[in-house]
Design a protein around this motif. Structure first.
Motif, short mmCIF file in Angstrom:
data_model
loop_
_atom_site.label_atom_id
_atom_site.label_comp_id
_atom_site.label_asym_id
_atom_site.label_seq_id
_atom_site.Cartn_x
_atom_site.Cartn_y
_atom_site.Cartn_z
N THR A 1 0.85 -1.20 0.00
CA THR A 1 0.00 0.00 0.00
C THR A 1 0.88 1.25 0.00
OG1 THR A 1 -0.07 -0.01 2.42
CG2 THR A 1 -1.86 -1.15 1.27
N ASP A 2 0.23 2.41 -0.15
CA ASP A 2 0.92 3.72 -0.09
C ASP A 2 2.11 3.77 -1.04
OD1 ASP A 2 -0.88 4.33 1.98
OD2 ASP A 2 0.47 3.51 3.50
N ILE A 3 1.89 3.37 -2.27
CA ILE A 3 2.97 3.31 -3.26
C ILE A 3 3.28 4.72 -3.79
CG2 ILE A 3 3.66 2.32 -5.48
CD1 ILE A 3 1.67 0.05 -4.88
N TYR A 4 4.58 5.06 -3.87
CA TYR A 4 4.97 6.35 -4.43
C TYR A 4 6.16 6.16 -5.37
CZ TYR A 4 8.45 6.21 -0.63
OH TYR A 4 9.45 5.84 0.22
N TYR A 5 6.29 7.11 -6.29
CA TYR A 5 7.30 7.03 -7.36
C TYR A 5 7.72 8.46 -7.67
CZ TYR A 5 8.88 6.30 -12.24
OH TYR A 5 9.60 6.28 -13.42
N ARG A 6 8.97 8.81 -7.34
CA ARG A 6 9.42 10.19 -7.53
C ARG A 6 10.92 10.21 -7.84
NH1 ARG A 6 8.52 10.18 -1.68
NH2 ARG A 6 10.53 10.16 -0.58
N ASP A 7 11.36 11.40 -8.31
CA ASP A 7 12.78 11.62 -8.54
C ASP A 7 13.19 12.94 -7.91
OD1 ASP A 7 11.71 13.50 -10.21
OD2 ASP A 7 12.33 12.55 -12.09
N SER A 8 14.34 13.47 -8.29
CA SER A 8 14.84 14.69 -7.66
C SER A 8 13.96 15.90 -7.96
CB SER A 8 16.27 14.97 -8.15
OG SER A 8 16.30 15.09 -9.56
N ILE A 9 13.16 15.85 -9.03
CA ILE A 9 12.27 16.96 -9.36
C ILE A 9 11.00 16.90 -8.53
CG2 ILE A 9 10.94 18.04 -11.22
CD1 ILE A 9 13.01 16.99 -13.17
N GLY A 10 10.51 15.69 -8.28
CA GLY A 10 9.26 15.53 -7.53
C GLY A 10 8.54 14.27 -7.94
N ASN A 11 7.24 14.25 -7.72
CA ASN A 11 6.43 13.08 -8.04
C ASN A 11 6.37 12.87 -9.55
OD1 ASN A 11 4.46 10.94 -7.35
ND2 ASN A 11 3.06 12.25 -8.48
N ILE A 12 6.46 11.60 -9.97
CA ILE A 12 6.35 11.24 -11.39
C ILE A 12 4.97 10.63 -11.60
CG2 ILE A 12 7.36 9.95 -13.30
CD1 ILE A 12 9.97 9.86 -11.74
N SER A 13 4.13 11.32 -12.34
CA SER A 13 2.74 10.90 -12.48
C SER A 13 2.53 9.84 -13.56
CB SER A 13 1.86 12.12 -12.78
OG SER A 13 2.27 12.76 -13.97
N THR A 14 3.55 9.59 -14.40
CA THR A 14 3.40 8.63 -15.49
C THR A 14 3.60 7.21 -14.97
OG1 THR A 14 5.71 9.02 -16.04
CG2 THR A 14 4.06 10.24 -17.29
N SER A 15 2.71 6.76 -14.10
CA SER A 15 2.79 5.41 -13.55
C SER A 15 1.39 4.89 -13.31
CB SER A 15 3.60 5.42 -12.24
OG SER A 15 2.98 6.26 -11.29
N ASN A 16 1.28 3.56 -13.30
CA ASN A 16 -0.01 2.91 -13.05
C ASN A 16 0.18 1.80 -12.04
OD1 ASN A 16 -1.67 4.36 -14.93
ND2 ASN A 16 -0.66 3.26 -16.58
N VAL A 17 -0.81 1.62 -11.19
CA VAL A 17 -0.84 0.54 -10.21
C VAL A 17 -2.14 -0.21 -10.40
CG1 VAL A 17 -0.83 -0.05 -7.77
CG2 VAL A 17 0.57 1.84 -8.58
N LEU A 18 -2.04 -1.52 -10.72
CA LEU A 18 -3.22 -2.31 -11.04
C LEU A 18 -3.26 -3.54 -10.15
CD1 LEU A 18 -2.81 -2.21 -14.93
CD2 LEU A 18 -4.24 -0.70 -13.55
N PRO A 19 -4.28 -3.69 -9.29
CA PRO A 19 -4.42 -4.91 -8.49
C PRO A 19 -4.75 -6.10 -9.38
CG PRO A 19 -5.72 -3.09 -7.58
CD PRO A 19 -5.29 -2.68 -8.95
N THR A 20 -4.04 -7.21 -9.18
CA THR A 20 -4.28 -8.44 -9.93
C THR A 20 -4.38 -9.61 -8.96
OG1 THR A 20 -1.93 -8.94 -10.24
CG2 THR A 20 -2.98 -7.51 -11.88
#
Length: 609
Positions: free
Chosen positions: A289-308
């Motif tokens: 849970t509470d998955i995040y994905y960021r770099d030195s600039i900030g949050n990267i919105s080009t991501s998907n999380v799909l429950p399977t």
């Protein structure tokens, strides 16, 4: 053996055992037994991804007169540095132990491993074993540079024969390629050879002497992702009062052929790039849970999380496509429930943490990884169990919020990993209940002390004496009056400054409404005079010294008003000639003297503001 080079040929080699096939770091005596024969060898090489996967089935025959309890594998030193993973099984799927063997009498240019058999192999009997190995960076981009629209070609070298210290009666090699395009595939001919869509077969060959070498080279198209993690820091923080926080910091690069020339976004949008990496996919535990994905600039919105059904599918796109030689860095994290990953041994009271070791991303090579486990404060008797050899295990201390003696940490370092290393490792430890209760107790005590301090404060008599109170009240009132005085005189000065500019326009014949301007300033001056008299009247109650200076300001401002308007009234007469430049200069000099006096008086009064 003197002609053995990494460019001319590469023999099959294996280096690391799986979780069940334990690889010992201590060398064993070579003890070569010549009575063993490879009755049949069936080798399959999978080159469909960036990884080289080798599956070998061996029928091993004891044709000598002694019992055999183990056998040797021979590998060339030129390929051993590429080896990442190996499992050795018997016919029923039981893993066999493997130990590195060394002897001064062993042939140079080779590395040997001894595989222990589960049962003694009697003379004239046969046993079947299966080897599975994964290699990294064995496919070399060729050419080393390509444009963004070109297909990615690689070169792969090996040995036509299965390299072995024993005589081989029969063998066959099947190679699966990543492409069905035979037009882009070239190979060394070594009859009997068969090539059909995406698959090459060498052999069968018979009666092969020990250590026989025959260089094999393939050149083919491989547009699969060549994604390599050059450095990965995986931090696992265990909290018995919450969850397990996992954070992974990645440094990635595309290990394919480098991009030749400049990058064109326009061409990429229409035709893409065969060797470019557009996204990275992986599978997290279903409880993440509470998955995040960021770099030195900030949050990267080009991501998907799909429950399977199998878990949480993650799809992450970097901010830009990765062409050959390009790099990216990012941070990825999530939380896991502690009850699913920390087990308690009721008899001993010890805790056991079991979590995956490597990355969850598909098909990547990890060149270097450091897994940092942060245990609860007070943890002791720490033991680490990793199902494969590692480079180093380090112990340290980490200080977090409300930590007094610090939390014990374990850092596990390893290089050259593949997806097969994404298996659970275990850290066992003990921690007393008193240590677990320390932070809640300290927080409770802190809140109680804060509450007591607030209660004591509200009951204290912190009022000041009447004399001190009156003095502070007087100072506050004087300050307010001075602020009002300063604003009043600033407003009056700005009005006269504006009127002076309007008069200059009038003299040039560009301000016919100047008479109205003078009327507005007269009215404003009267309003400011009234305001100043009110301030002086109020100030007499608090500070007599300042009243005297304010009276001087009132006198000077009235003098300025009378002087300026005497000039302007004369100029407004219809019969009056326009004043000359000399006249205007003389007027400005007189007015400037008065304004300087006013400014000095106002400054003396308001210096304390």
């Amino acid at each position: 053996l003197g002609g053995l080079t990494s460019e001319g040929w590469a023999g099959l080699s294996f280096a690391i055992l799986s979780s069940a096939a334990i690889l010992s770091s201590l060398p064993a005596a070579l003890g070569f037994y010549e009575g063993l024969v490879n009755a049949d060898v069936n080798r399959k090489i999978d080159l469909t991804t960036q990884l080289t996967k080798v599956d070998v089935k061996i029928a091993l025959n004891n044709s000598g007169s002694q019992d055999a309890t183990s056998f040797l594998l021979a590998f060339s030193t030129s390929t051993e540095s590429h080896l990442s993973y190996l499992s050795v099984e018997d016919a029923v799927g039981n893993y066999l132990t493997v130990a590195k063997a060394s002897d001064e009498t062993a042939p140079s240019g080779f590395v040997f491993y001894r595989v222990g058999l589960n049962k003694t192999l009697k003379p004239e009997l046969k046993v079947s074993v299966a080897l599975y190995a994964v290699f990294t960076h064995r496919m070399v981009p060729y050419p080393a540079e390509i444009t963004q629209s070109e297909n990615h070609l690689v070169k792969f070298t090996d040995n036509h024969y299965f390299l072995s210290p024993y005589r081989t009666k029969k063998q066959k090699t099947t190679i699966k390629l990543s492409t069905d395009n035979d037009d882009t595939t070239t190979m060394t001919e070594f009859p009997p050879t068969d090539k059909k869509k995406g698959e090459i077969t060498y052999g069968p060959y018979s009666e092969i002497a020990p250590y026989t070498l025959s260089p094999m080279e393939l050149h083919f198209e491989n547009n699969r992702p060549f994604l390599a993690v050059t450095k990965l820091l995986k931090e696992i923080e265990v909290s018995h009062w919450g969850n397990i926080a996992v954070e992974e910091v990645y440094k990635m690069r595309n290990a394919a052929a480098k991009l030749k020339g400049s990058f064109s976004r326009y061409d990429y949008q229409f035709s893409g790039g065969p060797s470019a990496i557009k996204e990275v996919t992986g599978l997290l535990p279903e409880t993440a849970t509470d998955i995040y994905y960021r770099d030195s600039i900030g949050n990267i919105s080009t991501s998907n999380v799909l429950p399977t059904e199998k878990g949480v599918q993650i799809e992450m796109r970097p901010r830009f496509p990765l062409f050959g030689g390009w790099k990216t860095e990012f941070c990825f994290g999530y939380n896991l429930p502690i009850e699913n990953y920390v087990r308690v041994f009721r008899t001993s009271g010890a805790f056991a943490l079991r979590v995956p070791f490597s990355t969850h991303y598909d098909g990547v090579v990890v060149d270097d990884i450091a897994v940092k486990v942060i245990l609860p404060e007070g943890a002791r008797d720490i033991e680490v169990s990793v199902p494969f050899p590692v480079d180093a295990i380090e112990h340290g201390t980490y200080f977090g919020t409300l930590d007094f003696v610090g939390r014990p940490t374990v850092i596990i370092r390893k290089s050259n990993l593949v997806p097969e290393h994404t298996v659970d490792f275990q850290v066992t430890y003990r921690v007393s209940s008193l240590h677990l209760l320390r932070k809640p107790v300290l927080v409770s005590i802190g809140l109680l002390l804060l509450t007591a301090a607030v209660m004591a404060y509200v009951r204290m008599d912190v009022s000041i004496s009447k004399e001190e109170k009156d003095g502070k009240q007087a100072a506050a009132r004087v300050f307010e009056l001075l602020v009002s005085f300063q604003a009043n005189e600033k407003r009056r000065a700005e009005a006269y400054k504006t009127l002076d500019a309007q008069h200059a326009q009038f003299v040039l014949g560009k301000r016919p409404a100047f008479a109205d301007d003078t009327k507005r300033v007269k009215d404003l001056n009267k309003e400011c005079n009234d305001k100043l008299q009110d301030i002086i009247k109020d100030m007499k109650l608090w500070d007599a010294a300042k009243v005297a200076k304010m009276t001087e300001v009132a006198t000077a401002t009235q003098e300025r008003h009378n002087t300026v308007f005497a000039y302007y009234t004369a100029d407004l007469k219809a019969s009056a000639p326009k004043p000359s430049k000399d006249v205007l200069t003389e007027r400005h000099s007189k007015v400037e003297v008065i304004e300087t006096e006013i400014q000095d008086l106002v400054r003396d009064l308001t210096d304390d503001l």
